[in-house]
Design a protein around this motif. Structure first.
Motif, mmCIF file in Angstrom:
data_model
loop_
_atom_site.group_PDB
_atom_site.id
_atom_site.type_symbol
_atom_site.label_atom_id
_atom_site.label_comp_id
_atom_site.label_asym_id
_atom_site.label_seq_id
_atom_site.Cartn_x
_atom_site.Cartn_y
_atom_site.Cartn_z
ATOM 1 N N ARG A 44 0.730 -1.021 0.029
ATOM 2 C CA ARG A 44 -0.077 0.028 -0.139
ATOM 3 C C ARG A 44 1.032 1.250 0.154
ATOM 4 O O ARG A 44 0.586 2.206 -0.898
ATOM 5 C CB ARG A 44 -0.898 -0.258 1.230
ATOM 6 C CG ARG A 44 -2.077 -0.947 1.160
ATOM 7 C CD ARG A 44 -2.978 -0.918 2.211
ATOM 8 N NE ARG A 44 -3.523 0.381 2.502
ATOM 9 C CZ ARG A 44 -4.451 1.158 1.983
ATOM 10 N NH1 ARG A 44 -5.362 0.256 1.100
ATOM 11 N NH2 ARG A 44 -5.150 2.199 2.141
ATOM 12 N N VAL A 45 1.834 1.403 0.843
ATOM 13 C CA VAL A 45 3.026 2.306 0.737
ATOM 14 C C VAL A 45 3.389 2.436 -0.478
ATOM 15 O O VAL A 45 3.491 3.662 -0.948
ATOM 16 C CB VAL A 45 4.070 2.294 2.017
ATOM 17 C CG1 VAL A 45 5.060 3.123 1.576
ATOM 18 C CG2 VAL A 45 3.168 2.400 3.295
ATOM 19 N N ASP A 46 4.003 1.678 -1.064
ATOM 20 C CA ASP A 46 4.815 1.787 -2.343
ATOM 21 C C ASP A 46 3.765 2.108 -3.629
ATOM 22 O O ASP A 46 3.931 2.913 -4.307
ATOM 23 C CB ASP A 46 5.468 0.282 -2.857
ATOM 24 C CG ASP A 46 6.515 0.177 -1.826
ATOM 25 O OD1 ASP A 46 6.957 0.891 -1.204
ATOM 26 O OD2 ASP A 46 6.948 -1.019 -2.016
ATOM 27 N N ALA A 47 2.561 1.589 -3.594
ATOM 28 C CA ALA A 47 1.315 2.042 -4.280
ATOM 29 C C ALA A 47 1.076 3.665 -4.107
ATOM 30 O O ALA A 47 1.014 4.489 -5.078
ATOM 31 C CB ALA A 47 0.036 1.467 -4.294
ATOM 32 N N MET A 48 0.927 4.180 -2.734
ATOM 33 C CA MET A 48 0.762 5.576 -2.645
ATOM 34 C C MET A 48 2.015 6.347 -3.043
ATOM 35 O O MET A 48 1.626 7.582 -3.602
ATOM 36 C CB MET A 48 0.600 5.785 -1.101
ATOM 37 C CG MET A 48 0.014 7.115 -0.803
ATOM 38 S SD MET A 48 -0.124 7.330 0.966
ATOM 39 C CE MET A 48 -1.498 6.263 1.320
ATOM 40 N N ALA A 49 3.202 5.906 -2.864
ATOM 41 C CA ALA A 49 4.473 6.515 -3.395
ATOM 42 C C ALA A 49 4.198 6.853 -4.790
ATOM 43 O O ALA A 49 4.559 8.195 -5.193
ATOM 44 C CB ALA A 49 5.548 5.918 -2.937
ATOM 45 N N ASP A 140 -8.075 5.611 -1.379
ATOM 46 C CA ASP A 140 -8.118 3.974 -1.479
ATOM 47 C C ASP A 140 -8.378 3.761 -3.060
ATOM 48 O O ASP A 140 -7.866 2.866 -3.717
ATOM 49 C CB ASP A 140 -8.917 3.706 -0.558
ATOM 50 C CG ASP A 140 -8.300 3.302 0.861
ATOM 51 O OD1 ASP A 140 -6.854 3.491 0.559
ATOM 52 O OD2 ASP A 140 -8.951 2.791 1.707
ATOM 53 N N GLU A 141 -9.430 4.470 -3.666
ATOM 54 C CA GLU A 141 -9.788 4.007 -5.053
ATOM 55 C C GLU A 141 -8.610 4.440 -6.081
ATOM 56 O O GLU A 141 -8.283 3.650 -7.037
ATOM 57 C CB GLU A 141 -10.913 4.875 -5.381
ATOM 58 C CG GLU A 141 -12.270 4.758 -4.736
ATOM 59 C CD GLU A 141 -13.521 5.410 -4.926
ATOM 60 O OE1 GLU A 141 -13.319 6.178 -5.998
ATOM 61 O OE2 GLU A 141 -14.529 5.165 -4.599
ATOM 62 N N ALA A 142 -7.975 5.321 -5.847
ATOM 63 C CA ALA A 142 -6.795 5.782 -6.795
ATOM 64 C C ALA A 142 -5.616 4.690 -6.559
ATOM 65 O O ALA A 142 -4.971 4.657 -7.589
ATOM 66 C CB ALA A 142 -6.212 7.359 -6.394
ATOM 67 N N LEU A 143 -5.375 4.108 -5.301
ATOM 68 C CA LEU A 143 -4.428 3.271 -5.157
ATOM 69 C C LEU A 143 -4.782 1.901 -5.909
ATOM 70 O O LEU A 143 -3.908 1.190 -6.217
ATOM 71 C CB LEU A 143 -4.253 3.113 -3.603
ATOM 72 C CG LEU A 143 -3.549 3.969 -2.742
ATOM 73 C CD1 LEU A 143 -3.485 3.406 -1.041
ATOM 74 C CD2 LEU A 143 -2.462 4.464 -3.022
ATOM 75 N N ALA A 144 -5.838 1.705 -6.038
ATOM 76 C CA ALA A 144 -6.439 0.418 -6.826
ATOM 77 C C ALA A 144 -5.836 0.210 -8.064
ATOM 78 O O ALA A 144 -5.563 -0.559 -8.746
ATOM 79 C CB ALA A 144 -7.797 0.306 -6.615
ATOM 80 N N ALA A 145 -5.578 1.567 -8.744
ATOM 81 C CA ALA A 145 -4.857 1.801 -10.138
ATOM 82 C C ALA A 145 -3.513 1.635 -10.070
ATOM 83 O O ALA A 145 -2.936 1.826 -11.321
ATOM 84 C CB ALA A 145 -5.656 2.978 -10.825
ATOM 85 N N GLN A 146 -2.825 1.832 -9.121
ATOM 86 C CA GLN A 146 -1.301 1.926 -9.126
ATOM 87 C C GLN A 146 -0.578 0.564 -8.893
ATOM 88 O O GLN A 146 -1.296 -0.414 -8.345
ATOM 89 C CB GLN A 146 -0.988 2.696 -7.759
ATOM 90 C CG GLN A 146 -1.615 4.500 -8.037
ATOM 91 C CD GLN A 146 -0.698 4.777 -8.951
ATOM 92 O OE1 GLN A 146 0.281 4.607 -9.309
ATOM 93 N NE2 GLN A 146 -1.538 5.809 -9.669
ATOM 94 N N ASP A 147 0.557 0.565 -9.210
ATOM 95 C CA ASP A 147 1.597 -0.628 -9.446
ATOM 96 C C ASP A 147 1.914 -0.627 -7.790
ATOM 97 O O ASP A 147 2.376 0.442 -7.260
ATOM 98 C CB ASP A 147 2.633 -0.198 -10.281
ATOM 99 C CG ASP A 147 3.746 -1.761 -10.037
ATOM 100 O OD1 ASP A 147 3.161 -2.638 -9.072
ATOM 101 O OD2 ASP A 147 4.632 -1.359 -10.699
#
Length: 517
Positions: A44-49, A140-147
């Protein structure tokens, strides 16, 4: 001698990576029914970064966060660290104008704002929302689209800023203390050694204070050691806190004296098993002796006091659990302990000369935990540093064994009839009265004496005691307050501390109302 000179240091984000590799399936955070293990937390942290980077956040950029405690707010710290960006957490209880001042000073690239604070979101910045909100995409919705594949932390230097730690603003506007990657690496190791020795993945830590301040630094220790963090779902509810201590076998908590007082005075302390506690840390203000005794009697020998300011990230002195006692004649009564590991502390006079044991002066400190200075505030930096020493503004003395005792803040002292009076001594005695729950003593202008002492007290029961008669034999006559007032409660800061600034403002307001009828 020619030696290679390197200022490279570990990015603090590596602490999360290291723990996730070592303990991937071990619980990292529990918040009600929601649970994340270390592998999930790292992902989750890496996706947020990556999400922050996609919005233009890079090394050195500031990310402002307006949110109460929750997992997203906590993850944003680690995302910023891994990018080499600077985390700027606000006190979520502050007004929009408070946040606007932080924007003006820090010039952040982005705001992360909880959905419950729409008025705070209007800062002219790109916004990510925690929760469903009308002012920005749900993080949280935006994180779903992140690597969420492992992301290598940015290279950092020892003095690269990691966190803008805003002071409580007891005088004037809050200042932003610059905490760096190198400094915080020292602080984390120091806290683990001095405050919660022996902590590991078998432990659990309960959060009872805002992660935007000292509690956030304390939780970084848990990440370093793989201990699980427990977040209460409700606000401050003593019964729920003691239930969580029992159900999760909590071993450490970071608190302030007010929180310890409320927790140990509540009847719930006797309804749940808290025998798992080993370290109940109290900081941010000294604890009055009466509250100290009550807590020790309820919890046993688990209290750990540390004295420190945000500018030294808590690392000035420590009074460990083994040195706390309940009996009369305790030789360390009133002490805030001895210097922290790797820290030098001196009592200095107004010229910077060290004073001998027993003499009162300003407590000054140097060592690896001292911050890099205030953000964009050269005037404050010039005032706060002298010959490499950080000047705390706290008055006190040292005994022959190297234990320190605080008298109070320089700004708290008042002069009545030509005599210097330190409120702390008077407050300690007032709180030994069985009918007094809280008190604050401050100096107020007086045409005859220059200043007089005013004692504002909160009673336990409904009958006002005669405090002047009770206190008179216990204190020098010139120190006796001229006014005794009784309020239902004392105003407190967003971090649960009684601050003289807020008490003074409320006293002035009440006096003005009375004068104007």
């Amino acid at each position: 001698m020619n030696l290679p000179c390197s200022t490279r240091t570990m990015n603090l984000g590596h602490l999360l990576d290291q723990t996730a590799r070592r303990l991937p399936d071990h619980p990292a955070m529990i918040w009600g029914e929601r649970r994340w293990n270390w592998s999930q937390m790292r992902a989750r942290v890496d996706a947020m970064a990556r999400l922050l980077a996609a919005r233009g956040v890079g090394k050195g950029d500031r990310v402002l966060v307006q949110s109460p405690n929750n997992n997203q707010m906590w993850e944003s710290l680690w995302a910023c660290l891994k990018l080499g960006a600077i985390w700027v957490p606000a006190n979520f209880r502050g007004a929009p104008d408070d946040l606007r001042w932080m924007v003006e000073l820090a010039q952040p690239k982005l705001l992360i704002c909880h959905a419950d604070y729409p008025d705070h979101a209007d800062m002219g910045l790109p916004v990510l929302a925690i929760g469903q909100a009308g002012f920005g995409p749900d993080i949280d919705e935006a994180l779903a689209a992140q690597d969420d594949a492992p992301l290598r932390a940015a290279d950092v230097e020892r003095d690269d800023p990691a966190w803008l730690f805003f002071t409580s603003g007891s005088t004037g506007k809050p200042k932003a203390a610059v905490l760096t990657h190198g400094q915080m690496g020292f602080v984390i190791a120091n806290h683990l050694a001095d405050l919660i020795p022996g902590t590991g993945e078998q432990d659990a830590s309960l959060v009872v204070a805002p992660l935007s301040h000292g509690a956030g630094i304390h939780q970084m220790l848990q990440v370093a050691r793989g201990a699980v963090t427990i977040l209460p779902e409700k606000g401050f509810d003593p019964a729920e806190i003691w239930r969580l201590v029992q159900s999760h076998r909590v071993s450490n908590m970071f608190t302030v004296p007010t929180i310890v007082k409320l927790l140990t005075e509540d009847r719930a302390v006797d309804l749940f098993d808290h025998s798992s506690l080993r370290h109940v840390i109290y900081a941010g203000a000294p604890m009055y002796r009466a509250d100290q005794i009550r807590a020790l009697e309820k919890l046993g020998p688990v209290l750990v006091q540390y004295f420190g300011l945000g500018e030294v990230t808590g690392c000035i002195t420590v009074l460990p659990a083994r040195l706390h006692e309940t009996g009369e004649g305790w030789t360390l009564e009133g002490s805030c302990g001895y210097p922290r590991t790797g820290i030098q502390v001196e009592i200095q006079d107004e010229t910077g000369k060290p004073l001998p044991p027993g003499e009162t002066g300003e407590l000054c400190v140097t060592g690896g935990a001292v911050f890099a200075g205030y953000w964009n505030n050269p005037e404050a930096n010039a005032k706060s540093f002298r010959d490499g020493w950080f000047r705390t503004g706290d008055l006190g003395h040292m005994d022959e064994r190297g234990f320190f005792y605080l008298t109070g803040r320089e700004s708290d002292m008042y002069i009545s009839g030509g005599s210097n009076i330190h409120p702390r001594e008077i407050e300690e005695k007032l709180l030994l009265h069985p009918d007094i729950a809280e008190c604050a003593v401050l100096g107020m202008p007086d045409p005859k004496w220059g200043e007089i002492g005013v004692a504002i007290c909160v009673m336990r029961g409904g009958v006002q005691p005669d405090l002047e008669a009770w206190l008179g034999p216990k204190i020098a006559r010139y120190k006796l307050p001229k006014r005794f007032l009784f309020w239902e409660a004392l105003p407190k800061s967003g971090y649960g501390k009684i601050t003289k600034k807020l008490v003074r403002e409320e006293l002035i307001r009440r006096d003005d109302e009375a004068a104007n009828g």
